[in-house]
Design an enzyme around this catalytic site. Structure first.
Site, short mmCIF file in Angstrom:
data_model
loop_
_atom_site.label_atom_id
_atom_site.label_comp_id
_atom_site.label_asym_id
_atom_site.label_seq_id
_atom_site.Cartn_x
_atom_site.Cartn_y
_atom_site.Cartn_z
N SER A 124 0.83 -1.20 0.00
CA SER A 124 0.00 0.00 0.00
C SER A 124 0.87 1.25 0.00
O SER A 124 1.98 1.24 0.56
CB SER A 124 -0.85 -0.02 1.27
OG SER A 124 -1.44 1.23 1.51
N TYR A 148 -1.71 -0.75 10.90
CA TYR A 148 -1.95 -1.29 9.55
C TYR A 148 -0.73 -1.03 8.66
O TYR A 148 -0.22 -1.94 8.00
CB TYR A 148 -3.21 -0.64 8.94
CG TYR A 148 -3.37 -0.95 7.47
CD1 TYR A 148 -3.74 -2.22 7.05
CD2 TYR A 148 -3.13 0.02 6.49
CE1 TYR A 148 -3.87 -2.52 5.70
CE2 TYR A 148 -3.26 -0.27 5.14
CZ TYR A 148 -3.63 -1.55 4.75
OH TYR A 148 -3.75 -1.83 3.42
N LYS A 152 2.14 -3.74 6.87
CA LYS A 152 2.58 -3.82 5.47
C LYS A 152 4.11 -3.69 5.37
O LYS A 152 4.75 -4.40 4.60
CB LYS A 152 1.90 -2.73 4.63
CG LYS A 152 0.39 -2.91 4.48
CD LYS A 152 0.03 -4.13 3.66
CE LYS A 152 -1.47 -4.33 3.56
NZ LYS A 152 -1.85 -5.62 2.96
P1 NAD Z 1 -11.17 -6.61 1.24
O1 NAD Z 1 -11.43 -6.55 2.71
O2 NAD Z 1 -12.32 -6.43 0.33
O3 NAD Z 1 -10.47 -8.01 0.88
C1 NAD Z 1 -9.65 -8.70 1.79
C2 NAD Z 1 -10.21 -10.12 1.89
O4 NAD Z 1 -9.41 -10.90 2.76
C3 NAD Z 1 -11.64 -10.15 2.44
O5 NAD Z 1 -12.46 -10.89 1.57
C4 NAD Z 1 -11.49 -10.85 3.80
O6 NAD Z 1 -12.63 -11.63 4.10
C5 NAD Z 1 -10.24 -11.69 3.57
N1 NAD Z 1 -9.46 -12.02 4.77
C6 NAD Z 1 -9.02 -11.18 5.73
N2 NAD Z 1 -8.32 -11.85 6.65
C7 NAD Z 1 -8.27 -13.14 6.24
C8 NAD Z 1 -7.67 -14.32 6.77
N3 NAD Z 1 -7.00 -14.30 7.91
N4 NAD Z 1 -7.83 -15.47 6.09
C9 NAD Z 1 -8.55 -15.51 4.93
N5 NAD Z 1 -9.15 -14.43 4.41
C10 NAD Z 1 -9.00 -13.26 5.06
O7 NAD Z 1 -10.01 -5.58 0.92
P2 NAD Z 1 -9.41 -5.12 -0.48
O8 NAD Z 1 -9.70 -3.68 -0.63
O9 NAD Z 1 -9.79 -6.05 -1.55
O10 NAD Z 1 -7.87 -5.24 -0.14
C11 NAD Z 1 -7.07 -6.33 -0.59
C12 NAD Z 1 -5.64 -6.10 -0.16
O11 NAD Z 1 -5.17 -4.89 -0.71
C13 NAD Z 1 -5.42 -6.00 1.34
O12 NAD Z 1 -4.20 -6.64 1.65
C14 NAD Z 1 -5.29 -4.52 1.58
O13 NAD Z 1 -4.51 -4.23 2.71
C15 NAD Z 1 -4.61 -4.07 0.31
N6 NAD Z 1 -4.83 -2.66 -0.03
C16 NAD Z 1 -6.10 -2.19 -0.17
C17 NAD Z 1 -6.32 -0.86 -0.48
C18 NAD Z 1 -7.70 -0.29 -0.60
O14 NAD Z 1 -7.87 0.92 -0.46
N7 NAD Z 1 -8.73 -1.08 -0.87
C19 NAD Z 1 -5.22 0.00 -0.66
C20 NAD Z 1 -3.93 -0.52 -0.53
C21 NAD Z 1 -3.75 -1.86 -0.21
C1 WQD Z 2 -9.24 10.02 0.43
C2 WQD Z 2 -9.43 11.52 0.65
C3 WQD Z 2 -9.78 12.10 2.95
C4 WQD Z 2 -13.62 10.04 3.36
C5 WQD Z 2 -6.78 5.01 2.80
C6 WQD Z 2 -5.74 4.33 3.63
C7 WQD Z 2 -4.64 3.80 2.76
C8 WQD Z 2 -5.20 2.93 1.64
C9 WQD Z 2 -6.31 3.58 0.91
C10 WQD Z 2 -5.12 0.62 2.29
C11 WQD Z 2 -8.70 12.06 1.88
C12 WQD Z 2 -11.01 12.42 2.13
C13 WQD Z 2 -12.43 10.55 2.88
C14 WQD Z 2 -14.68 10.92 3.69
C15 WQD Z 2 -13.30 12.76 2.99
N1 WQD Z 2 -5.75 1.70 2.15
N2 WQD Z 2 -12.28 11.89 2.69
N3 WQD Z 2 -14.49 12.26 3.47
O1 WQD Z 2 -6.93 8.11 3.37
O2 WQD Z 2 -5.93 8.27 1.04
O3 WQD Z 2 -6.16 6.08 2.09
O4 WQD Z 2 -7.28 4.08 1.83
O5 WQD Z 2 -3.94 0.40 2.17
O6 WQD Z 2 -3.78 3.08 3.59
O7 WQD Z 2 -5.21 5.26 4.56
O8 WQD Z 2 -8.19 7.22 1.34
O9 WQD Z 2 -10.53 7.25 0.59
O10 WQD Z 2 -10.05 7.37 3.07
O11 WQD Z 2 -9.53 9.33 1.63
O12 WQD Z 2 -13.18 13.97 2.82
O13 WQD Z 2 -15.77 10.52 4.14
O14 WQD Z 2 -10.82 11.75 0.90
O15 WQD Z 2 -9.58 13.08 3.93
O16 WQD Z 2 -8.27 13.34 1.56
P1 WQD Z 2 -6.76 7.54 2.03
P2 WQD Z 2 -9.66 7.73 1.68
#
Ligand code: NAD
Ligand code: WQD
Length: 337
Positions: A124, A148, A152
């Site tokens: 991330s 979190y 990572k």
């Molecule tokens: P998500 O929650 O939709 O998907 C994660 C899945 O993992 C879920 O279906 C959950 O049920 C499953 N899970 C969690 N713990 C588990 C375990 N111990 N065993 C088996 N299954 C388990 O989230 P996502 O948005 O699809 O994210 C996927 C990956 O990408 C994650 O590693 C997350 O940290 C990373 N990521 C997400 C974002 C984002 O904003 N969505 C940004 C950066 C990184």
């Molecule tokens: C985006 C912008 C908020 C919600 C997060 C995690 C990051 C990654 C992605 C997993 C910001 C603003 C948001 C709301 C708002 N996840 N906002 N009102 O914070 O960039 O990243 O998700 O790895 O680790 O920190 O994403 O979508 O929460 O926010 O004004 O109700 O929207 O302040 O500027 P962020 P976000």
């Protein structure tokens, strides 16, 4: 290839699994359903004509992993399974270290025992901490501002140490920026439980009438309109990045790290404006104080992924909003409502 997809029924995992099937691979989805629904399997079947193999289980279950790796003849792993809510991780750090770090440790040990040595990992942009200088390159200093984020970083460190110890490992760490959007069919998308933490799902719920108004967290940041700027990336572009990483990484020794972002920043108000165009009405918002821990701006330098993987984000912000709206308006309550 037979590919184990941990977290495969989740938001990014489901879109990537669909793309893997379309590309001729055989994904095997493993998920404990703590943050997703098995209904997505029917939707993937509708879209691809193939219902992926699904195993309900936990990545911390070593005997289960041993069995799946062996019986399904797994050749590579894409590892999405994790808990991902930043605020929750501050309140419950142990759950994040147990699930994310502990779960990855069990997975890597099982892979080692089974001789499966290709892994693509969901990292991330949060690993860049409170960086000030944009755009972010992969060699920018790393830090974390939440458990979190630490989870990572710790996993990236584990991968780096293992790659140094044994050149047979092939690791790719993909640092996602802000994944949004949905499949263009409207059949699969993001279905957060409770009040969405992230901007796009919150706006989508305002548009569909589930929330009254967007709360804009801060409008005095040093950005063009004062609201936070982020690098939003369409989930299908992100999914394609995993296929490119797998093609490139399989059998290549070491740890490779790539940003997956568009390279372009958009403010909160720009996203709200784009979504208003997508759904055909002006969506209401209220200005609130900044959210603790937020940075003003964050966007990627995606040059490395383009140069090495031949991958770049193609879909525009308007398309991200149009696809999110199609999904949200078709299934306002998500998968099981
Ligand atoms: P998500 O929650 O939709 O998907 C994660 C899945 O993992 C879920 O279906 C959950 O049920 C499953 N899970 C969690 N713990 C588990 C375990 N111990 N065993 C088996 N299954 C388990 O989230 P996502 O948005 O699809 O994210 C996927 C990956 O990408 C994650 O590693 C997350 O940290 C990373 N990521 C997400 C974002 C984002 O904003 N969505 C940004 C950066 C990184
Ligand atoms: C985006 C912008 C908020 C919600 C997060 C995690 C990051 C990654 C992605 C997993 C910001 C603003 C948001 C709301 C708002 N996840 N906002 N009102 O914070 O960039 O990243 O998700 O790895 O680790 O920190 O994403 O979508 O929460 O926010 O004004 O109700 O929207 O302040 O500027 P962020 P976000």
């Amino acid at each position: 290839m037979n590919i184990l997809v941990t977290g495969g029924t989740g938001y990014i995992g489901s879109h990537t699994s669909l793309r893997l099937i379309e590309a001729g691979h055989r994904p095997v989805l493993l998920d404990n359903l703590c943050n997703s629904s098995a209904t997505v399997l029917d939707r993937i079947a509708t879209l691809t004509g193939t219902r992926p193999t699904f195993i309900q289980g936990d990545i911390r279950d070593r005997p289960l992993l041993d069995r799946v790796l062996r019986e399904e003849k797994i050749e590579a792993v894409i590892h999405f399974a994790a808990l991902k809510a930043v605020g929750e991780s501050v309140e419950h750090p142990l759950a994040y270290y147990d699930n994310n770090v502990g779960g990855t440790l069990v997975l890597l040990a099982a892979m080692q025992a089974a001789g499966v040595r290709t892994l693509v990992f969901s990292s991330s942009a949060t690993v860049y901490g409170a960086a000030q200088q944009m755009p972010l390159r992969e060699d920018a200093p790393l830090s974390a501002t939440s458990p979190y984020g630490h989870s990572k970083l710790m996993i990236e460190q584990m991968l780096s140490d293992m790659a140094a110890a044994d050149p047979r490992w092939s690791f790719t760490s993909l640092r996602y920026f802000n994944p949004v959007g949905a499949h263009e069919s409207g059949l699969i998308g993001e279905a957060p439980q409770g009040i969405p933490n992230n901007l796009m799902p919150y706006i989508a719920q305002v548009a569909v009438g589930r929330r009254a108004a967007l709360r804009v967290f801060g409008n005095t940041y040093p950005t063009p309109d004062g609201t936070g700027v982020r690098d939003y990336i369409h989930v299908l572009d992100l999914a394609d990045g995993h296929l490119a990483a797998l093609d490139h990484g399989h059998g290549r020794p070491g740890l490779q790290v790539f940003n997956l972002g568009s390279g372009q920043g958009h403010s909160v108000l720009e996203v709200l404006g784009a979504f208003s165009r997508a759904c055909g009405r002006d969506l209401p918002c209220e200005i609130h104080p900044p959210r603790p821990g937020d940075v003003a701006s964050s966007w990627a330098d995606p040059t490395r992924a383009q140069a090495v993987l031949g991958w770049r984000a193609r879909r525009s912000l308007d398309q991200m909003c149009a696809d999110t709206w199609r999904w949200q308006s078709t299934y306002p309550q998500g998968y099981d409502a």
